[in-house]
Every structure is written in structure tokens, then in C-alpha cells.
Design a protein around this motif. Structure first.
Motif, short mmCIF file in Angstrom:
data_model
loop_
_atom_site.label_atom_id
_atom_site.label_comp_id
_atom_site.label_asym_id
_atom_site.label_seq_id
_atom_site.Cartn_x
_atom_site.Cartn_y
_atom_site.Cartn_z
N MET A 549 -23.18 28.05 31.23
CA MET A 549 -22.16 28.31 30.19
C MET A 549 -22.53 27.61 28.90
O MET A 549 -22.39 28.18 27.81
N MET A 553 -23.41 29.27 25.23
CA MET A 553 -22.86 28.89 23.92
C MET A 553 -23.95 28.81 22.88
O MET A 553 -23.80 29.30 21.76
N TYR A 554 -25.07 28.22 23.28
CA TYR A 554 -26.17 28.12 22.31
C TYR A 554 -26.70 29.52 21.94
O TYR A 554 -26.95 29.82 20.77
N TYR A 556 -25.10 32.27 22.06
CA TYR A 556 -24.08 32.91 21.24
C TYR A 556 -24.26 32.53 19.78
O TYR A 556 -24.17 33.37 18.87
N TRP A 557 -24.54 31.25 19.57
CA TRP A 557 -24.72 30.80 18.20
C TRP A 557 -25.90 31.51 17.56
O TRP A 557 -25.86 31.89 16.39
N HIS B 105 -15.14 25.51 22.85
CA HIS B 105 -16.53 25.71 22.41
C HIS B 105 -16.80 27.13 21.98
O HIS B 105 -17.58 27.37 21.07
N LEU B 106 -16.13 28.06 22.63
CA LEU B 106 -16.28 29.46 22.21
C LEU B 106 -15.84 29.61 20.74
O LEU B 106 -16.55 30.20 19.92
N MET B 109 -18.26 27.76 18.36
CA MET B 109 -19.52 28.46 18.16
C MET B 109 -19.33 29.69 17.28
O MET B 109 -20.21 30.05 16.51
N ILE B 112 -19.10 28.38 13.70
CA ILE B 112 -20.09 27.49 13.12
C ILE B 112 -21.06 28.27 12.21
O ILE B 112 -21.68 27.71 11.32
N GLY B 113 -21.19 29.55 12.45
CA GLY B 113 -21.89 30.40 11.52
C GLY B 113 -23.40 30.31 11.51
O GLY B 113 -24.01 29.48 12.13
#
Lengths: 632, 113
Positions: A549, A553-554, A556-557, B105-106, B109, B112-113
Motif C-alpha cells: 500500500m 502511494m508512491y 500514485y504520486w 495518505h491517499l 498524495m 502533493i502534485g
């Protein structure tokens, strides 16, 4: 239209349109013999359409006989039934009647009514009307007659001027033909009102060129129907006002019907005529005399003044005439003359007397006039109608000053005073901005024009020398540079904001990560450890899922969008949740299990720890340490 | 005056060291870490400017959110508070903590762009 219809044709259908169309217009059909042999060779006795075309052509041209056999007759009679299309029925019935063969009218009426119910479009009903006009008068045609009224209701009114079917010109023209032929046949007036007839005529005859032979044929049939029927004959009045100046004394009208045949028996009368501007009547009930097909009226003899007139004309004589009240606009024009043209230079303070020069049209003043900033230049004149001597006030009376050297020109308007005397004054000092203060010789022109004048005037009256104070060097007049490409505009994109230098950013990134180190040190000092880590599958799965998970997240960024992330998150999260649930439950049970055991002897629960245990629904205060039976 | 403040603080630290169970101390260390991170982010923003404002906001909100969630966890697993949370075991509190963090965190994230 005759040219279009006289073209060479290649098949029987176009032959039909061409021959019958020309006959309806009353024109002669060229090349009789060629057509007859052509028709005979093209005739196909087994096709109803071909028989129809041939039969109609033979009815139009004499001496073109079609051989009729029993099979032909049976074929045509068989075509008259409920199962054939409306076109088939129409063509069969027409062929039968043109060839002189007997047919059963009542049966035809029956099949027509049945087809009308099935095919409810305009062309089908029109053809039914046309067919009915060929039947004998004893048959019951009342039902079919009513269709005329229904169809009239279906016409579209365009702007109050035109009335036509939305299917187009051909449908409208065929409808008119069919309606009138049926009405003539049963001798009943068609239920079409007068203004509807006028609108129909407008729309059918508005087109000057036709796309196809069938369209031209339909217009020709409509024209014939409208001129020859027993009820309505629209009248077309065209003015032939060739030269309505006072030299010619008549105004002529051509009164005809739709095929341009002159209506000789009609009487044409001017009911009233009045001038548009002053609304005074000049004529009342004056009859036109007929002269070789053209109706003439001599109204110039009543000496009307120039201007626009509205004539209301009535055509009578035949009870069938429709659209027989017409309004025409007539323009009477005249010639103008300029009289008493006086030019003078007037001093502003009126100390020096004026010097007036009279100039006669079309000559030019002999000497030129000089005006500087202390003087005004003045002009006065009169405009007179040549024939009547009345003063006129035309729409355009301009005075134009044209500088010969620089090509500059300035135009002023001359205004009449109460006695219709035109005056123009040029104040040199006041108007110098319009001249750009350029001194020099200007030619003076007088411009007179109007819609009712036959001789507009452009007259170079004199030369005027204007002297301005503060003269600048005469600049050549620049033509306005409107259409030269303009200087290019560079688009400025939005400047991105200034970013702080990378060094600062990197420093702060390192600074931010430093508390993490502190955390690790503290945890180590506190003795936090993973010694009770059990390698059960759910534990491993839970930790893997959790790591996944965080990895998601990473990702997703960097790569994904919200929807994709939610999708993956749902999958991984579900797995992690289940695994984590099991793992935590196991942990809880272990903790709880540490505190309890069973008394081997009595099978009773013994709780050993004295610390209050917390575990879900089992949290209670352990108060006893031994089995309460045997104190073990 | 400052003496009493210092003595209060030292006494507080002593008591803290002795009475708090280890688990809570672990969570407290985590809280301290989060606090420092948030403070440093804010300092950066004050000094250098808010250029990528959305990034600053998301980072700061992440710190604040994490702090709050950790405080909730600490409250819920503190044995002295057992009476207030009868139906919530430490494991349940931890699971809630993890779930809330996932959502946080979703959002972070995303922003945060």
C-alpha cells in the motif's frame, strides 16, 4: 420553358413529358413524324407505364395510333385494383380512357379510396384526384372531392406570400392541375380561396429554371389548368412603363393570364392614384384603352408633379378572374435646371461690399475667387423643374472643393432656406481643419442628384483660392494604410514562478528527514523491538500488503490517477485487511491465553495474571488466581 | 521563578519516565518525530516562501493528521483509559489507526502534485 421541353428525349417517359407539356402550353410539337415512329418503337405492350405514356402522347398528337389488343386491355384492367400502387392505378385508368377503352368507374373509385387510406402522402392523393377526373360522372366522386380540401389544408404558408407543399414545387403544381381538372369534371368550384390561389400562383411560377423534365412538365400543366379552368383564372398585370418622363405621355400595362395570353375581354380601370408624399389623389376611375393587346393610359396629360405615385388598378370583365386588384408604384421623374447661381466673397466684418458674380450653367466662372482668413466665400442658387417651373428640393445637393495639387477634396452640403433658395457659405478660418490648412487653388463643383431626376448635375462652377494662416508644408495626402499587415504581437507566456535555489531545497529536505533518525534512536533506546514477530502466513501477508500500500502511494504520486489508485487500493487493502484482522486476533488471543489455563482436575478456567487484561469482549478484571475448587 | 519551572519540568520528566509503560513511550517518540517534521516544514515555508503552495499544504496537513491519529491511538491503548473504551481493544485501535492513515495518505498524495 419551351426550350427545355423541346429537347431530344431518349425514353418514353421523357417523350411523354416533352410532348404533353408542349401541348399544354399551346406550343407546337416539332418533328411530329420522328416522335411518332419513336413512340411506336419504344412501346412495350406488357408494361402499364409504357402504355400510359404512349396513350397520352397519342392523345396529344394526332395521327399516332397505338395498336390495342385484348391482352393489353386485360392487362390494364387488371392493374386497376386495390393491390397496385396509386401510380399504377392512375396510369392504367388514363391509358384506358385515352385509348378509348371502357372501364368500370365504380370499381376504380373503390380501389382509389382503399389506396388513399393506405398511401397517405401528397403525391398519391394528387394522382387519385387526377384519376377521378377521368372517370364517368355517374360514379360517386364525392369522397375524392373532399380530399381536395384536406390537401389544401396541408399546404405551408411561407411568409404570407407563397403557398406550397413541403414536398416541393412539383407536388404543388401537380396538385393544382389535378384539383382543377377534377373540379371542371364534376362542375363544382374547388374549395380554394382567392388569396390561396394567389399564393399558389406565386410559388409555382416563381422559379425561372427547372431541374428536371418532370418538374417543367408539372409547371406547364399547372399553367394550363390555371388559365383554362372554369372557376379561377388568375390575372397577371405587368407594367410596361418604358420611359415615364414627361416626353412620353403614356403608361402601359400588359394584362395577361398565367400563360401570358392577353385577356382581351377584360376592362382595366384605375380606381385611384395618389402621390405617396402628399397623399393627394390625382386620378379617379380612369379607364385604360386597349391598343393591340396592351392597355394604355395617358396620365401625363394631367401634368403630375415629379415623385412617386401609388396606382390601384382593377381588372374586371370575367367572373372567374382572381387577383384582379393590383397596386403599382409609378415614378414620375423630371429634369432639373440650376438658375441664379451667385458667387461672392464676403468680408467678415462686412466693411467691404460684396462682389457678386453670376455664373450660368454649364459654363465656368471666368475669374477665380480669393478668400483668406478674414473673408467668407458664399454661394447661392435655385433649383427649378424644367417643365413646370416649380422649385425643387432634391435629396443630394453637395458642394465639393477639390485641391488640384494634393488631390484632397472636401464636401459640404448646401441647405435650402424657407423660400427654397440654396445657400452655401464657407468660413475660411473656421473650416481650416477640414482642409488641413493647405492653401492653394481649389476647384468648386456643384453636385445635384435625386431618384426622380433624369439629369443629375456635376458642374465645375469656379476656382477658389484659399489662403490659410499657419500654413504647413503641403504634405502629400497619404492613402490610409488600413490594409497593411500590422506589426506582429509576440505572445508572452505566463512566467513560471521563481523557484528557490536547489541548494536551499536540498538542505531543507535533509533537515526534514533528520527527525526520522531521531525517532529510530529513541525507539532503540526504549527497547522497542520485533522480537515477538511470529512468522505465520497472515502476519507476513499483512506486512507485505501494508508495504504494497505504501508503494502504491508512491506510484500514485508519480504515475497513476485517482481512479486507478482506488482500484488497486481496493484489492491490496482488502487482502491486507483480512490478513491484518487475523494477525491481530492471533496476537490478542496469545495475550489472553497467557493469562488463562484450565485446571486439569476440574476443567475450570483459572486466571493467573493479576493485571487487568484488555481483550475485546473478554476484558475483565482478573481477581482470582487459583481454581476456586481446589486452590491450584 | 525559573527555578520552580525547572523543578516542575524535571519532576514531570521523572514521573513520566517511571510511570508510563513502554508502549506509550514508543508512541510518544513517534509523536515527537511528527511534531518536529511539521515544525520544520512550517519553518521552511516561512523562510523560503510558499512556491509550490499545494505541496506545502499537503505536507503540513500530513503531519498534522498523523499527529492527531497517533494521539488517538495513544489514548485508546492507554490502560488507564480502559473504562472509556470498553469495546475497543488495542488491536482494534491499531487497525483503525492504519485505516485512517491509508485515507490520509491517499488525500495527501493526491494533493502533493
Amino acid at each position: 420553358m419551351q426550350n427545355l421541353l423541346s429537347q431530344q428525349f431518349t425514353d418514353l417517359e421523357s417523350a411523354y413529358y416533352s410532348v404533353v407539356g408542349l401541348t399544354k402550353l399551346g406550343a407546337t410539337v416539332p418533328d411530329h413524324e420522328v416522335r411518332k415512329t419513336f413512340v411506336k418503337s419504344q412501346l412495350d405492350s406488357t408494361s402499364v407505364d409504357s402504355l400510359f405514356f404512349a396513350a397520352e402522347i397519342s392523345r396529344a398528337i394526332s395521327g399516332c395510333e397505338i395498336p390495342v389488343s385484348n391482352e393489353t386491355r386485360d392487362l390494364l384492367l387488371a392493374a386497376v385494383s386495390e393491390d397496385s400502387t396509386m401510380t399504377q392505378i392512375h396510369r392504367a385508368v388514363s391509358a384506358l380512357s385515352s385509348l378509348g377503352l371502357p372501364l368500370a368507374s365504380q370499381e376504380v373509385v373503390g380501389s382509389l379510396t382503399a389506396r388513399i387510406n393506405k398511401e397517405d402522402n401528397v403525391m398519391a392523393i394528387t394522382m387519385a384526384l387526377q384519376t377521378a377526373s377521368q372517370l364517368s360522372q355517374q360514379a360517386e366522386l364525392g369522397g375524392i372531392l373532399e380530399e381536395i380540401e384536406d390537401l389544401t389544408a396541408r399546404l405551408d404558408d411561407l411568409g404570407g406570400l407563397y403557398l406550397q407543399f413541403e414536398e416541393g414545387l412539383e407536388a404543388t403544381a401537380m396538385f393544382v392541375t389535378a384539383a382543377y381538372s377534377l373540379s371542371d369534371h364534376v362542375d363544382m368550384e374547388p374549395p380554394i380561396k382567392e388569396d390561396q390561389v394567389i399564393q399558389l400562383v406565386n410559388s409555382i411560377f416563381s422559379k425561372k429554371s427547372w431541374d428536371s423534365l418532370s418538374e417543367a412538365f408539372s409547371v406547364a400543366s399547372a399553367a394550363a389548368a390555371l388559365s383554362g379552368n372554369r372557376f379561377h383564372v388568375p390575372v397577371v398585370v405587368t407594367a410596361q412603363v418604358t420611359s415615364p418622363s414627361l416626353s412620353l405621355s403614356d403608361s402601359q400595362l400588359l394584362v395577361t393570364d398565367v400563360i401570358s395570353q392577353p385577356l382581351d375581354s377584360a376592362n382595366v380601370v384605375v380606381e385611384s392614384a395618389y402621390a405617396v408624399a402628399s397623399k393627394t389623389a390625382i386620378l379617379n376611375q380612369a379607364p385604360f384603352t386597349i391598343n393591340d393587346g396592351i392597355f394604355e393610359l395617358n396620365f401625363m396629360s394631367s401634368q403630375p408633379a415629379s415623385g412617386y405615385y401609388q396606382f390601384t388598378i382593377a381588372v374586371t370583365g370575367d367572373s372567374r378572374l382572381v387577383a384582379n386588384h393590383v397596386e403599382l408604384k409609378v415614378k414620375v421623374s423630371t429634369e432639373v435646371a440650376v438658375t441664379n447661381m451667385d458667387l461672392s466673397v464676403v468680408d467678415k466684418d462686412q466693411s467691404i461690399g460684396t462682389k457678386t458674380t453670376r455664373v450660368d450653367y454649364p459654363s465656368k466662372a471666368k475669374s477665380s475667387f480669393t478668400a483668406d482668413s478674414h473673408q467668407n466665400f458664399a454661394m447661392s442658387f435655385q433649383l427649378v423643374d424644367v417643365n413646370t417651373g416649380v422649385e425643387l428640393t432634391p435629396h443630394q445637393t453637395f458642394v465639393r472643393l477639390h485641391n488640384q495639387k494634393t488631390g484632397q477634396e472636401v464636401v459640404f452640403v448646401a441647405e435650402p432656406d424657407s423660400k427654397n433658395l440654396y445657400k452655401f457659405e464657407l468660413d475660411t478660418a473656421e473650416r481650416k481643419s477640414e482642409f488641413d490648412s493647405i492653401s492653394g487653388t481649389y476647384s468648386l463643383y456643384l453636385i445635384v442628384g435625386d431618384a426622380t431626376l433624369e439629369n443629375p448635375i456635376l458642374w465645375n462652377v469656379a476656382d477658389v483660392i484659399l489662403k490659410f494662416v499657419d500654413e504647413e508644408a503641403p504634405a502629400t495626402v497619404q492613402p490610409k494604410t488600413l490594409y497593411v499587415p500590422k506589426p506582429e504581437i509576440q505572445h508572452l507566456f505566463r512566467e513560471p514562478e521563481k523557484k528557490p535555489p536547489t541548494v536551499v531545497s536540498n538542505t531543507f529536505t535533509a533537515l526534514i528527514l533528520s527527525p526520522f533518525l531521531l525517532l529510530l534512536i529513541l525507539w532503540f533506546k526504549l527497547g522497542a523491538n520485533i522480537s515477538s514477530f511470529s512468522f505465520s502466513p497472515s502476519t507476513i501477508l499483512f506486512h507485505l500488503g501494508h508495504a504494497a500500500m505504501l508503494g502504491l502511494m508512491y506510484v500514485y504520486w508519480t504515475h497513476l490517477n485517482m481512479f486507478q489508485t482506488l482500484k488497486y487500493l481496493a484489492i491490496i487493502g482488502g487482502v491486507t485487511f483480512l490478513a491484518g484482522n487475523r494477525m491481530l486476533a492471533q496476537k490478542a488471543v496469545k495475550r489472553y491465553a497467557w493469562c488463562t489455563s484450565e485446571c486439569m482436575i476440574h476443567d475450570l478456567l483459572v486466571i493467573r495474571c493479576s493485571v487487568r487484561a484488555q481483550r475485546g469482549s473478554h476484558s475483565f478484571f482478573h481477581s482470582f488466581i487459583h481454581c476456586h475448587v481446589c486452590n491450584n | 521563578m525559573s527555578n520552580s519551572v525547572i523543578s516542575v519540568i524535571s519532576r514531570f520528566l521523572d514521573e513520566y519516565g517511571t510511570t508510563t509503560p513502554n508502549k506509550l513511550k514508543v508512541v510518544d517518540a513517534y509523536l515527537l518525530y511528527i511534531l518536529l517534521t511539521g515544525a520544520l516544514q512550517f519553518l521552511y515555508c516561512l523562510l523560503v516562501g510558499t512556491f509550490p503552495f499545494n505541496s506545502f499544504l499537503s505536507g503540513f496537513i500530513s503531519c498534522v493528521g498523523s499527529f492527531i491519529l497517533a494521539v488517538c491511538l495513544r489514548i485508546q491503548i492507554n490502560p488507564q483509559n480502559k473504562g472509556d473504551f470498553l469495546s475497543i481493544s488495542p488491536e482494534r485501535a491499531f487497525a483503525d489507526f492504519l485505516f485512517a492513515h491509508t485515507v490520509l495518505h491517499l488525500v495527501v498524495m493526491n494533493f502533493i502534485g
